[in-house]
Design a protein around this motif. Structure first.
Motif, short mmCIF file in Angstrom:
data_model
loop_
_atom_site.label_atom_id
_atom_site.label_comp_id
_atom_site.label_asym_id
_atom_site.label_seq_id
_atom_site.Cartn_x
_atom_site.Cartn_y
_atom_site.Cartn_z
N HIS B 95 1.32 -2.53 -8.33
CA HIS B 95 0.80 -1.83 -7.15
C HIS B 95 -0.43 -2.51 -6.56
O HIS B 95 -1.12 -1.93 -5.73
CB HIS B 95 0.47 -0.37 -7.51
N SER B 96 -0.69 -3.74 -6.97
CA SER B 96 -1.87 -4.48 -6.49
C SER B 96 -3.13 -3.62 -6.58
O SER B 96 -3.93 -3.56 -5.64
CB SER B 96 -1.67 -4.95 -5.04
N ALA B 97 -3.29 -2.95 -7.71
CA ALA B 97 -4.42 -2.04 -7.85
C ALA B 97 -5.68 -2.76 -8.31
O ALA B 97 -6.74 -2.16 -8.42
CB ALA B 97 -4.06 -0.93 -8.83
N GLN B 99 -8.54 -5.64 -7.74
CA GLN B 99 -9.13 -6.66 -6.88
C GLN B 99 -10.11 -7.47 -7.70
O GLN B 99 -9.72 -8.39 -8.40
CB GLN B 99 -9.71 -6.03 -5.62
N CYS B 135 -15.33 2.11 -8.21
CA CYS B 135 -14.61 0.91 -7.81
C CYS B 135 -15.14 0.56 -6.42
O CYS B 135 -14.93 1.34 -5.49
CB CYS B 135 -13.11 1.16 -7.74
N CYS B 137 -14.34 -2.14 -4.71
CA CYS B 137 -13.33 -2.81 -3.87
C CYS B 137 -12.53 -1.76 -3.13
O CYS B 137 -11.79 -2.08 -2.20
CB CYS B 137 -12.38 -3.66 -4.71
N GLY B 139 -10.13 0.48 -4.49
CA GLY B 139 -8.72 0.49 -4.89
C GLY B 139 -8.18 1.79 -5.42
O GLY B 139 -7.12 1.79 -6.05
N TYR B 140 -8.88 2.91 -5.19
CA TYR B 140 -8.43 4.15 -5.84
C TYR B 140 -7.00 4.55 -5.49
O TYR B 140 -6.25 5.03 -6.32
CB TYR B 140 -9.36 5.32 -5.47
N LYS B 141 -6.63 4.33 -4.22
CA LYS B 141 -5.31 4.80 -3.78
C LYS B 141 -4.22 4.04 -4.55
O LYS B 141 -3.29 4.64 -5.09
CB LYS B 141 -5.16 4.61 -2.27
N ALA B 142 -4.36 2.71 -4.59
CA ALA B 142 -3.37 1.91 -5.30
C ALA B 142 -3.34 2.27 -6.78
O ALA B 142 -2.27 2.33 -7.41
CB ALA B 142 -3.68 0.43 -5.11
N MET B 143 -4.51 2.52 -7.35
CA MET B 143 -4.55 2.90 -8.78
C MET B 143 -3.84 4.22 -8.99
O MET B 143 -3.08 4.38 -9.95
CB MET B 143 -6.00 3.03 -9.25
#
Ligand SMILES: Cc1cc2nc3c(=O)[nH]c(=O)nc-3n(C[C@H](O)[C@H](O)[C@H](O)COP(=O)(O)OP(=O)(O)OC[C@H]3O[C@@H](n4cnc5c(N)ncnc54)[C@H](O)[C@@H]3O)c2cc1C
Lengths: 284, 152
Positions: B95-97, B99, B135, B137, B139-143
């Motif tokens: 999920h490219s979580a 960065q 975080c 960068c 990235g919470y949504k992707a995580m």
């Protein structure tokens, strides 16, 4: 970085804890979420660090005649989740606002009380239900009101060698409801700028506690008296707010909210809390 | 003032002589040499140092090594087994979580604990579990999507 080492003991009996606690300059370590930070700033250099987490008398949440006992070393998250605490709504809500999940697993209710912060989030809920503290010392165990235990910022009524064993909470009136409101800058992990716990039984017996309004968490006694003297009317509400504001003089040095903001929120929180709990506006 | 402690990290017992100046984080990084766990804010706020202590997520930067004597610790190095990535690690990649990656060791162990509590976590439960982890960068949504992809 912690610069100076000190002896460390982890007693497994209350008797040993109390013996060790006779050492001048000894410090009790519970979850360490306040104390280890202070040690890292080298602002506390205990002569002896007593880790109290393995002492059975400081553990457990259980029924006692007329109420419940919460051990001082119980983690905040345990207080939030335990079936016996769920009737103390403002306590559960306030404790649930502390830090984040990881902090709540480690931080204890005894530490939250004994650290003496004017904004300690578990304390307004405890005060609303007239909690008592159970304190042990070399000469025995004493019970006093939590209200009398809170002395000032960072100061609680513990004599040399004493330890907080826990708090006693009375079984609430079946009609009792309460709510906790916390104003902070960000939604998420942040300390409280000002907070309020509001309690009522139906539309009467209002109780109000504020965090970060006074030098300790405390009940708004003047407002309670006015509100409980007769039916809830807009006039009575305004009188109660005015009476509270006469005693709220926050210092500008407060880190998290300006005095103007705090004073403005006092009335808002009282009104909002009462209206939400009683399910309607004034005269409703 | 020195005391000998034994702390089991990822199934291996580490013994060392420590005093009250050493945090659990320092023990993990400097004594055990496991540098996956990061030192961030050093005051419990950012979550980079999160490890599981007897199965529960805690902030290792504000716990003394002495307090963890006898405990079982799980760090990010311990979640992969037999050289295979843990499903959470694979999902984070898919999920490219990730960065910059600095928060990820803490995020992963906290997520593992979350799935232990709630095998099918809601969005709210995920955000609650990651809320104490910074975080920067973004990235919470992707995580969250990565974690939710593992729902059973
Ligand atoms: C990232 C972070 C976020 C936080 N957020 C919040 C928040 O939102 N709201 C909030 O209220 N607090 C917050 N805190 C502060 C802290 O977590 C709480 O006050 C916590 O409840 C302290 O408990 P502890 O067990 O960690 O105390 P410790 O740090 O172990 O002890 C605190 C003090 O109390 C004394 N003490 C502890 N137990 C006893 C006892 N049984 N008898 C006598 N003395 C005792 C200790 O000697 C010490 O002086 C936060 C802290 C961190 C690091």
């Amino acid at each position: 970085m912690i610069l100076n080492a000190c002896p460390y003991e982890k007693p497994t009996t209350l008797q040993r804890l109390l013996e060790l606690n006779q050492t001048p300059g000894a410090k009790l370590l519970a979850g360490g979420t306040d104390l280890v930070l202070v040690m890292k700033e080298n602002k506390a250099e205990p002569a002896l660090l007593i880790d109290i987490k393995n002492v059975p008398e400081l553990h457990g949440i259980y029924a006692i005649p007329g109420g419940i006992f919460i051990g001082a070393a119980e983690p905040i998250q345990e207080v939030v989740e335990h079936p016996l605490t769920q009737v103390y709504h403002a306590l559960v809500e306030g404790a649930g606002r502390i830090g984040c999940y990881e902090i709540r697993l480690r931080a204890t209710i005894g530490g939250n009380i004994c650290n003496g912060s004017p904004s300690a989030d578990s304390v307004p809920g405890l005060l609303l239900y007239d909690a008592d503290v159970v304190v042990a010392g070399r000469s025995g165990t004493r019970v006093s009101t939590l209200e009398s235990f809170l002395l000032g910022p960072g100061r609680v009524d513990l004599q040399e060698g004493e330890v907080l064993l826990g708090v006693n909470l009375k079984t609430p009136n079946p009609n009792a409801k309460s709510k906790y409101y916390r104003c902070s800058r960000v939604k998420g992990m942040d300390l409280s700028g000002i907070s309020a716990g509001i309690y009522c039984e139906g539309k009467s017996n209002f109780r109000i506690a504020f965090g970060a309004a006074w030098p300790t968490v405390a009940r708004a006694k003047a407002a309670e008296e006015i509100l409980n003297a007769g039916p809830y009317t807009p006039e009575r509400l305004q009188q109660a707010i005015a009476a509270t504001l006469e005693t709220v003089h926050p210092r500008r040095s407060s880190m998290r909210a300006s005095p103007e903001y705090k004073r403005a929120m006092v009335g808002e929180l009282i009104q909002m809390g009462i209206e939400e709990l009683t399910g309607g506006a004034c005269n409703g | 003032m020195d005391k000998q402690v034994t702390i089991t990290i990822n199934g291996l017992a580490y013994q060392a002589t420590v005093d009250t100046t050493m945090t659990l984080l320092q023990f993990i990084r400097d004594e055990a040499g496991l540098t996956g766990t990061k030192s961030g804010c050093e005051n419990g706020e950012c979550g980079a140092c999160t490890v599981l202590l007897n199965g529960k997520p805690v902030r290792s930067c504000i716990i003394l090594a002495l307090e963890a004597d006898g405990a079982e610790i799980l760090t990010v190095e311990g979640i992969a087994t037999d050289g295979a990535l843990h499903p959470l690690q694979q999902a984070f990649i898919d999920h490219s979580a990730v960065q910059c990656g600095f928060c990820i060791p803490g995020m992963l162990v906290a997520s593992k604990a979350l799935l232990g509590r709630y095998p099918n976590p809601s969005e709210t439960q995920v955000m609650e579990a990651l809320g104490g982890h910074l975080c920067r960068c973004g990235g919470y949504k992707a995580m969250s999507e990565a974690i939710q992809s593992l729902k059973q």
